[in-house]
Structures are given as C-alpha cells and as structure tokens.
Design an enzyme around this catalytic site. Structure first.
Site, PDB file in Angstrom:
ATOM      1  CD  GLU A   1      -9.334  -8.014  -2.201  1.00 30.53           C
ATOM      2  OE1 GLU A   1      -8.325  -7.392  -2.548  1.00 30.53           O
ATOM      3  OE2 GLU A   1     -10.211  -7.514  -1.479  1.00 30.53           O
TER       4      GLU A   1
ATOM      5  CG  ASP B   1      -4.891  -8.256  -1.159  1.00 29.42           C
ATOM      6  OD1 ASP B   1      -3.836  -8.423  -0.525  1.00 29.42           O
ATOM      7  OD2 ASP B   1      -5.643  -7.285  -0.988  1.00 29.42           O
TER       8      ASP B   1
ATOM      9  CG  HIS C   1      -2.087  -1.032   0.846  1.00 28.91           C
ATOM     10  ND1 HIS C   1      -2.040  -2.319   1.308  1.00 28.91           N
ATOM     11  CD2 HIS C   1      -3.177  -0.950   0.042  1.00 28.91           C
ATOM     12  CE1 HIS C   1      -3.078  -2.981   0.836  1.00 28.91           C
ATOM     13  NE2 HIS C   1      -3.787  -2.188   0.072  1.00 28.91           N
TER      14      HIS C   1
ATOM     15  CB  CYS D   1      -9.890  -2.405  -9.081  1.00 29.77           C
ATOM     16  SG  CYS D   1     -10.146  -3.489  -7.674  1.00 29.77           S
TER      17      CYS D   1
HETATM   18  C1  PEP Z   1      -6.096  -5.541  -4.722  1.00 26.35           C
HETATM   19  O1  PEP Z   1      -5.885  -6.298  -3.780  1.00 26.35           O
HETATM   20  O2  PEP Z   1      -5.759  -5.786  -5.891  1.00 26.35           O
HETATM   21  C2  PEP Z   1      -6.790  -4.257  -4.505  1.00 26.35           C
HETATM   22  C3  PEP Z   1      -7.161  -3.507  -5.513  1.00 26.35           C
HETATM   23  O3  PEP Z   1      -6.989  -3.853  -3.221  1.00 26.35           O
HETATM   24  P1  PEP Z   1      -5.813  -3.259  -2.300  1.00 26.35           P
HETATM   25  O4  PEP Z   1      -4.620  -3.022  -3.168  1.00 26.35           O
HETATM   26  O5  PEP Z   1      -6.319  -2.008  -1.688  1.00 26.35           O
HETATM   27  O6  PEP Z   1      -5.615  -4.370  -1.313  1.00 26.35           O
HETATM   28 MG    MG Z   2      -6.867  -5.986  -1.880  1.00 28.10          MG
END
Ligand code: PEP
Ligand code: MG
Length: 570
Positions: A431, A455, A189, A502
């Site tokens: 995910e 994830d 993140h 996403c």
């Molecule tokens: C992901 O896991 O791909 C996602 C978009 O969520 P985050 O990156 O916030 O865990």
């Molecule tokens: Mg995620």
C-alpha cells in the site's frame, strides 16, 4: 447538494442533525421562587440520562465488543458521582442560575482538576466527563438521544459535520436509514465504516450540517452522491420508484449467493470479505464470502483508553476463526495511527499523521503490545484457517523485524505449551508505492500479498484520503495507480504467491473486469459488494477482455481511459 457517494442505495427520510449541545449552553438568572423547580429539572435530566445509559447497556447484544459495555459503564459511574450529580444543585442555589450553566461550570472545574493529573490514563477521563455532561445538557434542552430517535422513526438520516471512525463504530449499534457528512473522503475509515453499516452514505458535502434543518425531509442517493433537500411530489415519487428498483435488484443478487464465482471461461475467483468487528461475520456469511481477506483488528482498540489484553483479543479473533469454519481468515496486525487514532482526543499533534508512526511502524515501536497482539492471533490459528497480514510494509528491514516478532511470539507460545498453527501463512500489504515497486522482493519473503489500494492511491497521488477538498482528485484510474497495481499482481503471480486486492477498488464493480484482466483472482471487499462483483465475474470471459485491458493500462488520457472502461463493461 453534491458530495462523494461512499455507500450505494437510496434513503428517503427526515434529517437528524448531530448536535453539539455544549455550544448551546445559555446563562440566565433564575428567580428565588423558581430555584426548587430548576433543581428538580436538573435531577430529572440526570435520571433521564441514567435510564438512557442503562437501557443502552442492557440492549447491547451478547456479542458486542467488550469495549462498548465498558464505555457505557464508565459513563454511568461518572454520572453517579456526587461531583456531577449533586454539586451543580448547590451551584444553582448559590448563583441563582439555570441548570445548564451550573452543570457547565462544574464541568469546567472537573476538567481543570483532571488536567492537573499526571497519570495519562486518569487525565484522559476528562473526555468521558465532557461526554456525560453533553448528554445531561441535551436532556435539559429536550433533545432526545439518538438511539431513542432511531427507534421512533426508522427513516432517520444522520447529518453530521464530521464523524470519527470511533463515532462511526458506535453508530453501528443504531438503525439509521442513511448518513451524510460535510467532510471526509470516499476511502476514509469513517466512510469504510459507513459502508459496513450497509446504508446509503455520502461524505464531502461541505455545508449539509449548516443548511439542512432538523426534521427536514431529504433524499440520499448514495450511488450518485446526491442529497435532495425538501423534494417536491414528483421528485419524491421518482426516487421511491428508484428505491424499489434498487431493492428488487438486491433481492435478485441474493439468488447467486451459493453460485461459485467462475468466469465464463472457467477461471475460479475467490471473493472474500473485509470485516472490522466479529459481528460482521453475519453479513459476511449472508453474502456467501469464501473467506475473510481483511480483518481490521484496530477497531477493538478504539473508544477506550487502554490496550485490550491478549485474552480479550484472542477471544475476538477466535470467534471469527471459529465462525468461518475452515475458510481462510486473514487477520491484519494492528493498523492504528493516521486517521485511525485510538484516542482521538490525544494532545499529541503530528503534522502528517498518514506519514507518521502508523501500522507496522507503531507495532515495532511498541514491542510488548505487539507481542501480546501476535500471541492472540497465533492462538486463534488453532481454531480455524488463520493467516497473518502485515500492513504498511515499506522496506525489507521492517519486514524482517516483523517476521522475527512472529517467530518470538511462536516460541513463547511453545514455551507456554499453548497450541497454534505452526504453518500459519504470513502476508504483507502493498500500500506504499515503494512496496509496489519492490513487490517481487516482498513476494520472495512472504506467503502472500494483498494490495491496499486505499492507501496506495493516497500515497501515489499525494491525496489525503480523508480530505473532502481533494476528494475529486482521488482517482483509482490514474495511470500511475493502475501500473503499480498491475505490476504488483504480475510480480506475485510470477513468484507463484497468492495475491489479492483488499482496498475499496476490489468492491467497485466497474473495476472488476479490469482487475481480472490484470491477472487478479482474489478480491476482498465489504460484504455488501460481494454479490454484485460475483455477477460481474459470472458474466466475464477472460479471453475477450484482454486487449481492452491492455489499452486501459497504456492509456494516459482520463477521457480515453473512461471510454475504454465503459467499453470493457458493456
Ligand atoms: C487499504 O489501504 O487499501 C486498506 C485495505 O487498508 P485500510 O483501508 O484499512 O487502510
Ligand atoms: Mg491501508
């Protein structure tokens, strides 16, 4: 130095090391005739920090998240308290010691007192005390503060051992030219936030913080993941040229901002943006996004010790819904836990936080907080085209509980006569491999699906997305990952439910054609990647890529997969 490039572009500038002033505190005796001078030095440092904090407070833009203001106010209050601004002066005189040491002594006493407090909220203020003391010590040692430095020299490159997502969200306020860290993975993140700063960034460099000197000239090539320290004249000239070319290309991309994303054979593609805070709307619009595919709400919950209440959340979500003027705004319900700890200083240690109480699991365990959160999102649906996205779904029971919680929030709004969109679509993130394997079932119960590849890769390959040591094994092209992604897209398309990706794979232009070939028609990514992905969409003919995409999906050999991918992108 080689690391993992997480945000492209080239920066050339001077290194600014993020230091830990507390580690540098020295202890020495001060002669009686110099004690007045020492006290005065302390007073001046306190004044400097007060001015710094006031100026940060004033320069916060009107639309800055409320928690940033509250954060600075708390620090100003702590600084004004006699126990911090007066007591050290007595210690200097009584012990004939230097100001830094006196302050450190007093800090230890205060921290001990805080630790004895039973109330968790009050107990945790000790971390604020430590942060304020750090600032004063930096002022005593003559380290200018980071914001002031960034103003002085725009080419400053931030060099840190590590940054937490909470640190990174604060750096969003400052103008650094690049940022590099020793640890971290490409889809941690922190890296995602770095990308949203829209500056070149590299993680997992191992020893950058120790080997690079403050003020040293460095080149950061975010695309290649390379840092060059102390470049010679020729290298510098070459990178200046590359930097110019990169900027020219970025300018060229702007020309297709208004162009609809349609393939050569006429398939319309939605290119949405991922955002973290309402201010990201500016970049979203500049990139010509046709919606928001992922609004990571958890960032409103960071850098603070309390939960934001319903009204504060509503204000943030309403702002985004309204600003997007009828374009879809997909608000993801809170996904804290794992590497996004709300309180990074929490004493609770969990062996495997990524496998722990995170996202929807945590929300279902905190029904009151979840209720207020859902009410805030639903209320925002009255001001735009809001969609609700549930993260980390793993089984049907969880999904049903989440849907019931949404129904309860709707009912309570009805009871209170508060408006919302009764037909707000509800989707789920795929995910976890179990969810990908069960995509058909999830599609049946939901209005849309969204694949979180960050994830999904982490859990499929058992690679911690934040761990630099295994970053080289984090492979979006692993056959198992590709099969799960393709299978999910196929299941959703078959069920005639909207499907998007996403995770970071959606913004990787090398993978655009492959995902199109899998049947994906909706991508959501950081706004910085939208135009490059659009250019790729505009240059793609679906009928021509089909057979190569099938071959990639069937390939079990990494070299062959790479070769086929290059062919696909040629
Ligand atoms: C992901 O896991 O791909 C996602 C978009 O969520 P985050 O990156 O916030 O865990
Ligand atoms: Mg995620």
């Amino acid at each position: 130095m080689h690391g993992v490039g997480v945000s492209a572009g080239i920066a050339i500038g001077r290194a600014h090391l993020v230091s830990h002033a507390l580690l540098e505190v020295a202890h020495y005796d001060v002669r009686p005739e110099l004690l007045d001078f020492e006290v005065n030095r302390f007073e001046q440092a306190v004044t400097t920090v007060r001015e710094e904090l006031s100026s940060i407070r004033q320069s916060l833009p009107n639309n800055a998240p409320a928690e940033m203001g509250a954060f600075v106010d708390t620090h100003l209050m702590i600084l004004s308290d006699g126990s911090l601004s007066q007591m050290p002066k007595s210690i200097i005189r009584e012990e004939s010691c230097n100001a830094e040491w006196a302050l450190k002594q007093q800090m230890d006493t205060l921290v001990e007192q805080f630790e004895a407090i039973e109330d968790v909220y009050l107990r945790e203020r000790k971390f604020d005390v430590v942060q304020v003391v750090e600032r004063v010590i930096k002022a005593l040692l003559g380290h200018p503060n980071q914001a002031a430095l960034a103003e002085q020299e725009s080419g400053m490159i931030l060099v840190a051992h590590d940054l937490s997502p909470a640190d990174a969200i604060q750096f969003k306020q400052h103008q650094f030219a690049a940022f590099i860290t020793d640890v971290g993975g490409a889809t941690s993140h922190t890296a995602i936030l770095a990308r949203s700063l829209n500056i070149p960034s590299i993680v997992a460099l191992s020893h950058a913080r120790n080997l690079i000197q403050d003020g040293e000239m460095i080149i950061v090539d975010g695309q290649q993941g390379v840092v060059i320290v102390g470049p010679d004249k020729d290298t510098l000239a070459e990178y200046k040229l590359r930097q110019e070319q990169w900027e020219i290309d970025q300018q060229k991309l702007k020309r297709i901002k208004q162009t609809a994303a349609v393939t050569l054979d006429g398939a319309a593609i939605e290119l949405h943006a991922n955002i973290e805070i309402p201010q990201d709307i500016v970049q979203t619009k500049a990139a010509g996004a046709t919606g928001i595919g992922l609004y990571r709400t958890e960032f409103l919950f960071m850098n603070r010790r309390d939960w934001p209440d319903e009204d504060e959340q509503f204000e943030a979500y309403r702002k985004v819904a309204h600003a997007m003027k009828g374009l879809p705004v997909t608000i993801r319900t809170l996904d804290i836990g794992a590497d996004k700890q709300v309180n990074p200083d929490s004493e609770r240690t969990v062996t495997n936080p990524a496998l722990g109480l995170r996202a929807i699991r945590l929300c279902l365990a905190e029904p009151q907080m979840f209720h207020a959160h859902l009410r805030a999102i639903l209320r925002a649906s009255n001001y735009g085209k809001v969609k609700i996205l549930i993260p980390m779904l793993c089984n049907l029971a969880e999904l049903k509980q989440a849907l019931q919680a949404i129904e309860r929030a709707k009912q309570s709004l009805k009871d209170d006569n508060i408006g919302f969109d009764a037909k707000v679509p509800v989707g789920g993130m795929i995910e976890i491999p179990a969810a990908a394997l069960g995509a058909e079932l999830f599609a049946r119960h939901l209005d849309f699906l969204s694949i979180g590849t960050n994830d999904l890769i982490q859990y499929t390959l058992a690679i911690d997305r934040t761990d630099g040591e295994v970053a080289h094994l984090y492979n979006p092209l692993h056959p198992a990952v590709l099969q799960l992604v393709e299978m999910t897209i196929r299941a959703a398309n078959k069920a005639k439910k909207e499907i998007s990706v996403c995770g970071e794979m959606a913004g990787d232009v090398r993978l655009t054609r492959m995902l199109l070939g899998f049947g994906l028609r909706q991508f959501s990514m950081h706004p910085a990647h939208i135009l490059a992905v659009k250019r790729q969409v505009l240059n793609t003919e679906l009928s021509k890529i089909e057979s190569l995409v099938r071959k990639i999906l069937a390939s079990n050999e990494p070299e062959k997969t790479e070769l086929l991918l290059s062919k696909l992108n040629a």
